[in-house]
Design a protein around this motif. Sequence first.
Motif, PDB file in Angstrom:
ATOM      1  N   LEU A  92       6.858  20.125 -11.479  1.00 62.09           N
ATOM      2  CA  LEU A  92       7.200  18.700 -11.496  1.00 62.09           C
ATOM      3  C   LEU A  92       8.544  18.509 -12.208  1.00 62.09           C
ATOM      4  O   LEU A  92       8.949  19.345 -13.013  1.00 62.09           O
ATOM      5  N   ASP A  93       9.209  17.384 -11.922  1.00 58.52           N
ATOM      6  CA  ASP A  93      10.446  17.127 -12.643  1.00 58.52           C
ATOM      7  C   ASP A  93      10.117  16.382 -13.940  1.00 58.52           C
ATOM      8  O   ASP A  93       8.951  16.151 -14.277  1.00 58.52           O
ATOM      9  N   VAL A  94      11.173  16.018 -14.671  1.00 62.07           N
ATOM     10  CA  VAL A  94      10.972  15.422 -15.986  1.00 62.07           C
ATOM     11  C   VAL A  94      10.130  14.145 -15.905  1.00 62.07           C
ATOM     12  O   VAL A  94       9.135  13.990 -16.609  1.00 62.07           O
ATOM     13  N   ALA A  95      10.526  13.241 -15.000  1.00 64.07           N
ATOM     14  CA  ALA A  95       9.819  11.961 -14.913  1.00 64.07           C
ATOM     15  C   ALA A  95       8.346  12.170 -14.557  1.00 64.07           C
ATOM     16  O   ALA A  95       7.465  11.529 -15.137  1.00 64.07           O
ATOM     17  N   ASP A  96       8.083  13.106 -13.630  1.00 59.74           N
ATOM     18  CA  ASP A  96       6.696  13.326 -13.221  1.00 59.74           C
ATOM     19  C   ASP A  96       5.881  13.968 -14.338  1.00 59.74           C
ATOM     20  O   ASP A  96       4.685  13.699 -14.471  1.00 59.74           O
ATOM     21  N   ASN A  97       6.533  14.813 -15.110  1.00 56.82           N
ATOM     22  CA  ASN A  97       5.834  15.372 -16.263  1.00 56.82           C
ATOM     23  C   ASN A  97       5.434  14.269 -17.234  1.00 56.82           C
ATOM     24  O   ASN A  97       4.330  14.248 -17.758  1.00 56.82           O
ATOM     25  N   LEU A  98       6.369  13.340 -17.435  1.00 51.79           N
ATOM     26  CA  LEU A  98       6.103  12.244 -18.364  1.00 51.79           C
ATOM     27  C   LEU A  98       4.951  11.385 -17.889  1.00 51.79           C
ATOM     28  O   LEU A  98       4.118  10.932 -18.671  1.00 51.79           O
ATOM     29  N   ALA A  99       4.934  11.158 -16.564  1.00 46.84           N
ATOM     30  CA  ALA A  99       3.934  10.237 -16.013  1.00 46.84           C
ATOM     31  C   ALA A  99       2.612  10.943 -15.769  1.00 46.84           C
ATOM     32  O   ALA A  99       1.658  10.312 -15.313  1.00 46.84           O
ATOM     33  N   PHE A 100       2.541  12.250 -16.108  1.00 47.81           N
ATOM     34  CA  PHE A 100       1.373  13.037 -15.703  1.00 47.81           C
ATOM     35  C   PHE A 100       0.053  12.460 -16.196  1.00 47.81           C
ATOM     36  O   PHE A 100      -0.938  12.447 -15.483  1.00 47.81           O
ATOM     37  N   GLY A 101       0.045  11.974 -17.423  1.00 47.93           N
ATOM     38  CA  GLY A 101      -1.231  11.515 -17.970  1.00 47.93           C
ATOM     39  C   GLY A 101      -1.499  10.039 -17.732  1.00 47.93           C
ATOM     40  O   GLY A 101      -2.536   9.531 -18.163  1.00 47.93           O
ATOM     41  N   LEU A 102      -0.554   9.368 -17.062  1.00 45.83           N
ATOM     42  CA  LEU A 102      -0.726   7.915 -16.889  1.00 45.83           C
ATOM     43  C   LEU A 102      -1.683   7.630 -15.746  1.00 45.83           C
ATOM     44  O   LEU A 102      -1.661   8.279 -14.717  1.00 45.83           O
TER      45      LEU A 102
ATOM     46  N   GLU B 159      -9.164  16.039 -11.889  1.00 38.90           N
ATOM     47  CA  GLU B 159      -7.787  15.570 -11.835  1.00 38.90           C
ATOM     48  C   GLU B 159      -6.823  16.696 -12.199  1.00 38.90           C
ATOM     49  O   GLU B 159      -5.768  16.851 -11.583  1.00 38.90           O
ATOM     50  N   ILE B 160      -7.202  17.479 -13.203  1.00 40.48           N
ATOM     51  CA  ILE B 160      -6.336  18.590 -13.605  1.00 40.48           C
ATOM     52  C   ILE B 160      -6.182  19.573 -12.461  1.00 40.48           C
ATOM     53  O   ILE B 160      -5.091  20.031 -12.147  1.00 40.48           O
ATOM     54  N   ALA B 161      -7.296  19.867 -11.788  1.00 41.17           N
ATOM     55  CA  ALA B 161      -7.255  20.808 -10.674  1.00 41.17           C
ATOM     56  C   ALA B 161      -6.345  20.283  -9.570  1.00 41.17           C
ATOM     57  O   ALA B 161      -5.493  20.991  -9.042  1.00 41.17           O
ATOM     58  N   ARG B 162      -6.527  18.999  -9.239  1.00 39.66           N
ATOM     59  CA  ARG B 162      -5.800  18.424  -8.114  1.00 39.66           C
ATOM     60  C   ARG B 162      -4.314  18.290  -8.443  1.00 39.66           C
ATOM     61  O   ARG B 162      -3.452  18.580  -7.628  1.00 39.66           O
ATOM     62  N   ARG B 163      -4.027  17.850  -9.661  1.00 40.63           N
ATOM     63  CA  ARG B 163      -2.645  17.511  -9.949  1.00 40.63           C
ATOM     64  C   ARG B 163      -1.862  18.639 -10.607  1.00 40.63           C
ATOM     65  O   ARG B 163      -0.637  18.623 -10.557  1.00 40.63           O
ATOM     66  N   ALA B 164      -2.554  19.590 -11.213  1.00 38.09           N
ATOM     67  CA  ALA B 164      -1.801  20.656 -11.880  1.00 38.09           C
ATOM     68  C   ALA B 164      -2.123  22.044 -11.318  1.00 38.09           C
ATOM     69  O   ALA B 164      -1.231  22.752 -10.876  1.00 38.09           O
ATOM     70  N   LEU B 165      -3.401  22.404 -11.273  1.00 38.11           N
ATOM     71  CA  LEU B 165      -3.726  23.793 -10.944  1.00 38.11           C
ATOM     72  C   LEU B 165      -3.387  24.144  -9.512  1.00 38.11           C
ATOM     73  O   LEU B 165      -2.771  25.177  -9.244  1.00 38.11           O
ATOM     74  N   LEU B 166      -3.779  23.280  -8.571  1.00 34.24           N
ATOM     75  CA  LEU B 166      -3.474  23.585  -7.177  1.00 34.24           C
ATOM     76  C   LEU B 166      -1.974  23.615  -6.917  1.00 34.24           C
ATOM     77  O   LEU B 166      -1.474  24.569  -6.323  1.00 34.24           O
ATOM     78  N   PRO B 167      -1.229  22.590  -7.374  1.00 31.39           N
ATOM     79  CA  PRO B 167       0.221  22.673  -7.162  1.00 31.39           C
ATOM     80  C   PRO B 167       0.842  23.911  -7.802  1.00 31.39           C
ATOM     81  O   PRO B 167       1.729  24.525  -7.221  1.00 31.39           O
ATOM     82  N   LEU B 168       0.338  24.295  -8.971  1.00 37.69           N
ATOM     83  CA  LEU B 168       0.921  25.455  -9.642  1.00 37.69           C
ATOM     84  C   LEU B 168       0.587  26.751  -8.913  1.00 37.69           C
ATOM     85  O   LEU B 168       1.363  27.695  -8.916  1.00 37.69           O
TER      86      LEU B 168
END
Lengths: 335, 508, 347
Positions: A92-102, B159-168
């Motif tokens: 992800l880029d910077v902005a998407d990293n920031l918004a990750f938990g929102l 959510e972690i799986a969908r948004r982080a683990l799979l993309p990674l």
Amino acid sequence: MLKAKELTRTVRRRRIVDAISFELPEGSTATVLGPSGSGKTTLLRMIMGLDLPDAGELHLGERCLARTGLHVPPETRDISLVFQEFTLFPNLDVADNLAFGLKRPHAEQRHVDDLLELLEIAHLKHRRIDRLSGGEQQRVALARALAVKPRVLLMDEPFSNIDNMLRERLYGRLRARLAEYGMTTLIATHDHKEAFFFSDLIMVMKDGALIDHNPPQLIYERPANAWVAAFFGDANAVEGGLLATLWPTGDWQPGTRYLVRPEAFDTGDPDAADFVAARVDNVVYYGAHQDLAVSLAGGATLKVRAPGPRRITAGERVGIRLHPALDPHPLPDPA
Amino acid sequence: MRNWLSGLALAVFAAPTLFVLYKAVTVPDLTALTRFGATVLPGYVGNTLTLSAIALALALLFGVGGAFLVAFFRFPGRRLLDVALVLPLMLPSYLVAVVYREMSHLHTWSPAVESLGGAAVILALTLYPYVYLLTRAAFRRVAMGFIEVGQSLGLNRVEIARRALLPLAMPAIMLGGLLVVVEVVSDFGTASILGVRTLTTAVHRVWFSMFDEGLAAQVALIGTLFPLALVVLYGLVTRGRGFAGPSNRPIAPRRVALGRHAGRVALAFCGVPVVAGFVWPVAIMLFWAAGAFDRFRLDSLYHDLLHTLTVAAGTTVAAVAIGLGLALAARIGDRRAWRLGTLWAVSLNYVMPAIVLAVAMLFVSGWMYGSALGGWLVDSAALIVFATTLRFTAFAYFSTENGLQGVSTRVDEALLCSGRRRLSGLLRVVLPMIRGPVVVGALLVFVVAAKELTLGLVLQPFGFRSLAMSIYYFADIDLYGPAAIYALCLVMVVAYPVLSINRWLGAR
Amino acid sequence: MFAMRTLSALGLALSLGLTATAGAETTIRVLSDRTPAHLESLFKHYEQINGVKIEAVFVKKGLLARLKERPTEADLVITSTGDVLQEAKQEGLLRKYESKTIDATLAAEFRDPDDTYVTMNYRPRVIFASRERVKPGEVTGYADLVDPKWRGRVCVRSGYHEYNLSFLSQMAADKGLDATRSFIGGLKENLARTPNGNDRNQVRGIYEGVCDIALANSYYMPIMMSNPEQRPWGEATYVIFPDQDKGGAYVMRGTAGLTTAGDHVAEATKLLEYLVSKEGQEFVVNTTFEYPALAGVALPEAVRDLGKGQPGIEDGRFKARFIAMPQVTPQRDAVVTMLDEINFDSK
């Protein structure tokens, strides 16, 4: 109120965190100070819920987060942690990293932009993570944790990669922002300047144990022991009898050692009244001040801080006296 | 010297492609191709695309799904499945196709497989382990750090799986998918046994029944376009980078226990491909083998085994040496163009149907077999080893290159500062650091070389026969008993490497 | 394993670990696209009696391509259809054999006009019919395969397979391209399913009730009858020799010829002679269940049973239609084109 009671974690029969108890009032900022390997990170991870304590309790307000048989999952604790390794998402880029938990990233775009400004990374908004420097990555990680506005923010060495000038700009702004959000904050660091800047309360850890905790001034002036005293800067542990001969004004007890910080001395004319003559053995020049190592007639040595402008050279004679306003406290030996 | 050497190696690797290109463009006119295009070609293209699409979708489902469950959750049978999910990689897919075809004829309850859909399912069942292995390794590497970040930001596991683990894990998933598509597109055995007409079966018949080299080369190139497009897509999506882990000492994720019901669903989900892709076919093969064992001569089995081991071991040594050399040369050179060129030259021979490489090698051997060296090449298994090396070095190269990407360039800089010679530094420091990827590459090469059929069939020297060839000969004349005995022997040959790969890539 | 059974029946089950005798210096190399089991025991026997060594390589795919690239790699080529050796001859890849024995013993139709290769054995492409659903006499020739009466009831393997290509090329040479085109079209109309599998698989289709009649080579009947798993397929069907009153059945030729390699011409010629000698022919006939090129060679019982009850067939002997190979192979491209245009292989 974040409250820990006898929090303990043992790994391979070694107590990484040893029965630590403390209370942080709502909205206060505290630092955990200690050398590498003293258990700071593990303490933070336990509060976050990533590592499990094997004894002790943890409460946030009315809610119990951890005790024997109870473990509230990290994601529901309303606590956020800024990792020492940043752990940014490389995809992800910077902005998407920031918004990750929102929960609603689009609705909170202004909030994200605001944080980018705050940490001076607005120009990196769409940059890929692997194109950032260490300091930039660290600020993104910080912004990402702030973005979700947790009730408690934990930061593990959050400024370690950021250069001095920027760091000092950030300190002030960040402190104001934390106050604005009313966040309870706990910072793990080994930099006592950082600790003084941020903290309502400083906790000192060594080998997994909490050996001292107090507001900054108290911890500086009345440290629990010589080790803690040394951790916050140079310290002279002077025997009471010696103090009494040099400066008979005080009520010094022979046989007791007193903490005298180098800046508690004034330097002046060696032959003037109430100055004691000493020989300068060594000088380190720091600009605003210079640190001297001096030896007295009786052979005792002292660390003395002198103002910068008048250069003092090794071998010179110099007069020192104890600052009248200072009130040295007894210094216990480390356990 | 260094550039000269690897340049020479690359030229050798690119030669078969150039040969096919030459054959394809030097046909006097395009009437054969036009006629082909106006009649049967669209059907073949359609079949190939549909076959790949279905097989890919299924392989991703089995592979990614299995890897996800096994890597992140605890449920009954997980430890066993962790290993079992990789087992179908041991079987030659055309014999699995024979098993299913025979069963469907003998029993009404066994589903009919002589169709495009059937072929796609069988190919997916035998190829999904590529996706599984790579994805699981990625999941474990990416691991705990990212899960912890997600948790500390208040996200739940899904959510972690969908948004982080799979993309990674996406680069790994795509690479696995790419392998599946390449294998499906260049597959001949399964498709021909189940009567599915693909571009590769068309290349076979055009080359060997119509004796039309030009048209065969043209069709082969068309067939190569699809996987090549995927290679390009892979490059674009990952932009030439893998995703490095969050810290230099990654911690594998802790597994979360599933509830009773969910645990059973997970067990069933992972169990299906294992049973359908390995347990059931092997059970049938054992049954066939038992029926034929008393009428069977073991001495020929011994020779076939020896030949298979020779080819597989020889290929492994050569492919790893070349792959390592090229990867290190590309690293030292550190020029983007050089690296890309290596990547293309090495992967082309794998992406093309094996038959194309076989014919190219036949041409080469014909051109030189009058000489002493050529005569030796042709008369020993060396030519086959040469061909399999050309085809499978891609595995060794990719694996090594991947490992090298994990070694920071700081290491090279530190080596330069240490005043040692570069080569000795590489050997003493960098090589031990990439031991894992190199071993995995070597084992993969061993497995695929041991299973390779087409190159052996076309290039076999006098007196040579491999296990895979015997399986094919016996299956061809419907003697399933002996075919099963040889197949089980082949399974034993590749069992240890396959299980080792599984261990190296992070099974517990 | 029928081949092994035959082997023991012939009393030649000599110990298999034995290699050629120590004194063997000559090695004859054979390139073949036949099934290995059909020749290996014969070679073994030949090695024993002649003290030479035979090395064979069985190239199921791309024999011609290999011969083209390495023309002198082998001394002798043995193929399962004559078409391949005819192509090889045209490419100049074969050497004239010089053998008075062959000239004297083998009928002209089994010898290439230029003496470059011989037909060792042959087998007709016959019709297998269901015992249950096809009455004797109901089907008599290839024309029945395209009769609308059998719509959706015929099984055939891929049109592009060597056997069907040879068969259709012979038909084209014999009856002309138009007749062949309508035959291919009619056959496709009558197909019960997409062509798939080998010849035996088509007969199995009859057993399984998918179709009533199938086109396959004759020897598959004895092979199926000797295999416990496949016996039911054979028993469900019977063989009809087609076109017995209309010129005879088309045949596939098993052929052999010398390559242009010059080192062992005499030895290779001797092996070639042996292949068409009485002993060699008996060997071939008994392992392959095909028909011998040499007159006076007895047929095995399983072959003699073929076509039992069909008028004009006695002891498995049928009327064959030998189309000279030079006329056959030129039709190949046209046949493939028609198969493509009709899209024979997809239903």
